[in-house]
Write a protein that holds these residues in place. Structure first.
Motif, short mmCIF file in Angstrom:
data_model
loop_
_atom_site.label_atom_id
_atom_site.label_comp_id
_atom_site.label_asym_id
_atom_site.label_seq_id
_atom_site.Cartn_x
_atom_site.Cartn_y
_atom_site.Cartn_z
N ALA A 1 0.82 -1.21 0.00
CA ALA A 1 0.00 0.00 0.00
C ALA A 1 0.85 1.26 0.00
O ALA A 1 0.44 2.31 -0.49
CB ALA A 1 -0.93 -0.01 1.20
N ASN A 2 2.06 1.16 0.55
CA ASN A 2 2.94 2.33 0.65
C ASN A 2 4.24 2.15 -0.11
O ASN A 2 5.22 2.83 0.17
CB ASN A 2 3.24 2.61 2.14
N PHE A 3 4.23 1.22 -1.08
CA PHE A 3 5.46 0.96 -1.83
C PHE A 3 5.61 2.03 -2.92
O PHE A 3 4.99 1.97 -3.97
CB PHE A 3 5.42 -0.45 -2.44
N ASP A 4 6.44 3.04 -2.63
CA ASP A 4 6.62 4.13 -3.58
C ASP A 4 8.08 4.26 -3.96
O ASP A 4 8.91 3.39 -3.66
CB ASP A 4 6.08 5.44 -2.99
N LEU A 5 8.44 5.36 -4.59
CA LEU A 5 9.80 5.55 -5.09
C LEU A 5 10.82 5.56 -3.95
O LEU A 5 11.91 5.01 -4.07
CB LEU A 5 9.88 6.87 -5.88
N ALA A 6 10.45 6.18 -2.82
CA ALA A 6 11.38 6.22 -1.69
C ALA A 6 11.69 4.83 -1.19
O ALA A 6 12.84 4.50 -0.86
CB ALA A 6 10.79 7.09 -0.57
N ALA A 7 10.65 3.96 -1.15
CA ALA A 7 10.88 2.59 -0.71
C ALA A 7 11.75 1.84 -1.69
O ALA A 7 12.60 1.02 -1.31
CB ALA A 7 9.53 1.88 -0.54
N LEU A 8 11.56 2.13 -2.99
CA LEU A 8 12.36 1.45 -4.01
C LEU A 8 13.83 1.90 -3.92
O LEU A 8 14.74 1.08 -4.02
CB LEU A 8 11.80 1.77 -5.40
N VAL A 9 14.06 3.19 -3.69
CA VAL A 9 15.42 3.70 -3.55
C VAL A 9 16.11 3.03 -2.38
O VAL A 9 17.27 2.60 -2.46
CB VAL A 9 15.40 5.24 -3.36
N SER A 10 15.38 2.93 -1.27
CA SER A 10 15.93 2.30 -0.07
C SER A 10 16.29 0.85 -0.34
O SER A 10 17.35 0.36 0.05
CB SER A 10 14.95 2.42 1.08
N GLY A 11 15.39 0.17 -1.05
CA GLY A 11 15.64 -1.23 -1.34
C GLY A 11 16.81 -1.43 -2.28
O GLY A 11 17.62 -2.35 -2.11
N LEU A 12 16.96 -0.57 -3.28
CA LEU A 12 18.08 -0.68 -4.21
C LEU A 12 19.41 -0.43 -3.52
O LEU A 12 20.40 -1.12 -3.75
CB LEU A 12 17.90 0.31 -5.37
N ASN A 13 19.46 0.57 -2.67
CA ASN A 13 20.71 0.87 -1.97
C ASN A 13 21.09 -0.23 -0.99
O ASN A 13 22.26 -0.41 -0.68
CB ASN A 13 20.60 2.21 -1.24
N ALA A 14 20.09 -0.95 -0.53
CA ALA A 14 20.38 -2.05 0.39
C ALA A 14 20.84 -3.30 -0.35
O ALA A 14 21.56 -4.12 0.21
CB ALA A 14 19.13 -2.37 1.22
N ASN A 15 20.44 -3.43 -1.60
CA ASN A 15 20.73 -4.66 -2.33
C ASN A 15 21.59 -4.48 -3.59
O ASN A 15 22.14 -5.44 -4.12
CB ASN A 15 19.41 -5.32 -2.77
#
Length: 415
Positions: free
Chosen positions: A234-248
């Protein structure tokens, strides 16, 4: 009164002759040396001034030699700078030609490589008397960021001496610097600044537990797929994607654009030809439902503006069209730097030439001034010599007559 003990006439004649001989000796010395004031005894004040000015003139002659050496060094650097500008023009021409469809960029790169080596050769050979301003090593113990050329020598009213110099900022004209941190004109900005690729993001339809897989190629090589598990759909937006990319992610750093609509991937590579491509996006559903909408509907592949590296790091073999554009911009910017450096050297060269002419005129003026103080007037001295020679002859004759007066006394005793 006549006396055989005291011959007043002879004494007077002898004194006059001695004075004439002394004056004749001074005149002959002036004629032989050309100087009216040849030693301190002749005129202490004039002799002191002339001696000091002669010493200063010798120092000024050394300044003139230093100007000549500086002019030669500048001329070598200026000539090499002009040659570098021509090579940079050739490189830019090759890059523009490489934009044509169907051209063999590998062959063009081989030509560019030769031009790159020519630039290095020009810079390394621009040396005069062991001084090279175009190819430097700022880590060297004898490196000077500001080179000085002695341009003037002057004596102040209080007797102190001032040495003038022409200062040349080597950091603004050196083409290459052996120090990895230092940057020459042809080494551009900060080498290794990574390039970026922006991808427009559209929110997809995800469920908790879905896996979003991104296939990203960095510098032309496919990186390991980046898998991001959707924890909060429900809250998966660009900020969440950026965070996930930098983590992985590996080989790049993710961020959001200023307007929050694009995903920006910036290469961690230090290479001048770094590039990023998003080659594929897929999702794995956690449950058997309709596949989620892919989050990226538009992909802007390639690189952004190239701000890193120098002219020697240009390699168009596998360059994209965007990279070619950035290379052309890079070369054009650096060429402007070369032109500016050449203009600066030209201005300094002109100033040195003017200073050389002034130093020569100043030497002549000081020589004339010294001459007016101590040189003998040869016309006057030659006239005086003739007169003194006549006086000498008359003095000898007068002394002879005076000495002959004693003979007249002897005749008085003859009977």
């Amino acid at each position: 009164m006549s006396s055989i003990n005291t011959n007043v006439s002879a004494m007077t004649a002898l004194k006059t002759l001695s004075m004439t001989n002394k004056a004749l000796e001074i005149t002959q010395r002036r004629i032989s040396t050309g100087l009216q004031v040849g030693e301190a005894a002749d005129n202490a004040a004039y002799w002191s001034i002339a001696t000091t000015m002669r010493s200063d003139n010798k120092a000024l002659g050394t300044v003139q030699d230093a100007l000549g050496l500086g002019a030669a060094t500048i001329d070598v650097a200026y000539t090499a700078m002009n040659a570098s500008k021509e090579v940079m023009d050739d490189i830019k021409t090759k890059l523009v030609a490489a934009k044509q469809p169907g051209i063999d960029r590998a062959k063009v790169q081989s030509e560019i490589k030769q031009l790159q080596e020519q630039l290095q050769g020009i810079a390394s050979s621009a040396s005069f008397s062991g001084s090279n301003w175009l190819s430097v090593d700022s880590t060297s113990a004898d490196y000077n960021a500001i080179e000085q050329i002695i341009s003037s020598f002057s004596r102040n009213n209080d007797g102190s001496i001032t040495i003038g110099t022409v200062d040349i900022d080597i950091t603004s004209i050196s083409l290459f610097d052996a120090d990895p941190v230092g940057k020459g004109v042809l080494e551009g900005g900060t080498s290794g600044t990574s390039t970026s690729a922006a991808f427009t993001w559209t929110q997809g339809s995800f469920a908790n537990g879905d896996t979003l897989t991104l296939n990203i190629a960095v510098d032309g090589a496919a990186a390991a797929p980046v898998n991001i598990v959707v924890a909060d759909a429900a809250n998966f937006d660009l900020a969440a994607l950026v965070s996930g990319l930098n983590a992985n992610g590996t080989g790049f750093t993710a961020s959001a654009s200023d307007d929050g609509t694009s995903l920006v991937l910036t290469s961690d590579s230090t290479g001048a030809t770094s590039s990023i491509q998003l080659t594929g996006v897929s999702t794995t559903q956690a449950s058997a439902v309709t596949p989620a909408t892919i989050g990226f509907t538009t992909m802007a592949l390639g690189t952004g503006a190239d701000t890193g590296g120098g002219v020697l790091e240009i390699d168009i073999t596998n360059a994209t069209s965007a990279q070619l554009d950035s290379y052309i911009t890079r070369v054009d910017t650096m060429n402007e730097g070369v032109i500016t450096a050449a203009a600066d050297l030209g201005a300094i060269k002109s100033r040195i030439d003017m200073q050389q002419d002034f130093a020569k005129d100043l030497l002549d003026a000081i020589d004339r001034g010294i001459g007016q103080l101590v040189d003998a007037n040869m016309s006057e001295e030659s006239t005086r010599l003739q007169a003194l020679q006549v006086q000498q002859q008359l003095g000898i004759q007068a002394l002879s007559i005076a000495n002959g007066n004693a003979q007249t006394i002897l005749s008085l005793f003859r009977g």
